[in-house]
Design an enzyme around this catalytic site. Structure first.
Site, PDB file in Angstrom:
ATOM      1  N   CYS A   1       1.493 -12.638   0.148  1.00  0.00           N
ATOM      2  CA  CYS A   1       2.349 -12.294  -0.843  1.00  0.00           C
ATOM      3  C   CYS A   1       3.046 -12.680  -0.251  1.00  0.00           C
ATOM      4  CB  CYS A   1       2.052 -11.802  -1.863  1.00  0.00           C
ATOM      5  SG  CYS A   1       3.311 -11.848  -2.921  1.00  0.00           S
ATOM      6  N   ALA A   2       4.001 -14.181  -0.537  1.00  0.00           N
ATOM      7  CA  ALA A   2       5.359 -14.569  -0.054  1.00  0.00           C
ATOM      8  C   ALA A   2       6.572 -13.156  -0.479  1.00  0.00           C
ATOM      9  CB  ALA A   2       6.042 -15.442  -1.412  1.00  0.00           C
TER      10      ALA A   2
ATOM     11  N   GLU B   1      -8.707  -4.284   4.798  1.00  0.00           N
ATOM     12  CA  GLU B   1      -9.085  -1.963   5.029  1.00  0.00           C
ATOM     13  C   GLU B   1      -8.874  -1.807   3.647  1.00  0.00           C
ATOM     14  OE1 GLU B   1      -7.978  -3.532   7.331  1.00  0.00           O
ATOM     15  OE2 GLU B   1      -7.734  -2.857   8.864  1.00  0.00           O
TER      16      GLU B   1
ATOM     17  N   CYS C   1      -3.693   1.961   6.695  1.00  0.00           N
ATOM     18  CA  CYS C   1      -4.242   1.297   6.372  1.00  0.00           C
ATOM     19  C   CYS C   1      -5.189   2.638   6.920  1.00  0.00           C
ATOM     20  CB  CYS C   1      -5.297  -0.335   6.325  1.00  0.00           C
ATOM     21  SG  CYS C   1      -5.393  -1.093   6.030  1.00  0.00           S
TER      22      CYS C   1
END
Length: 130
Positions: free
Chosen positions: A45-46, A55, A89
């Site tokens: 995303c920007a 994951e 993660c």
């Protein structure tokens, strides 16, 4: 256990990665203890903080469908290199079990298997909140 099918599923998921900023595609495939497979890819995303790793995408898909019994997660990334989960993660993985196995693959036939406790020793978990 033969992990080749899970590694193959991770490579398939990698093809769906949305990485317009880094061009670093990651795929993951998760196997529940009941035998169900969920896949995920990284989605950028920007606003970089809103980016989600492969994951976590696979884990969130599994949990959102009622499966928290994670046994194994396969992760693939850079071509012909081992790509390990990031710290966030690793923390999310350990949330669902300190016995989860991770398959880190650089090809469909070359991979290494680790316990999450090897990748996140001395982790903070729900046990610490009791």
């Amino acid at each position: 256990m033969d992990y080749s099918n899970l590694v193959k599923k991770a490579f398939e998921a990698q093809k769906y990665a949305y990485t317009p900023y880094s061009s670093f595609n990651v795929g993951a495939a998760l196997l529940t203890k009941s035998g169900k497979i969920y896949t995920g890819c990284n989605i950028e995303c920007a606003s970089y903080g809103a980016t989600n790793c492969a994951e976590r995408t696979a884990i969130f898909k599994a949990v959102s469908e009622g499966h928290k019994d994670i046994a194994v997660i396969a992760v693939v990334g850079a071509e012909d290199e081992y790509t390990f989960p990031c710290g966030i993660c690793r923390q999310v993985i350990v949330e669902f079990g300190k016995d989860i196995k991770l398959i880190i693959a650089k090809s469909e036939t070359e991979y290494k298997v680790f316990d999450i406790s090897e990748l996140l020793p001395h982790s903070f978990s729900s046990e610490d909140l009791k």
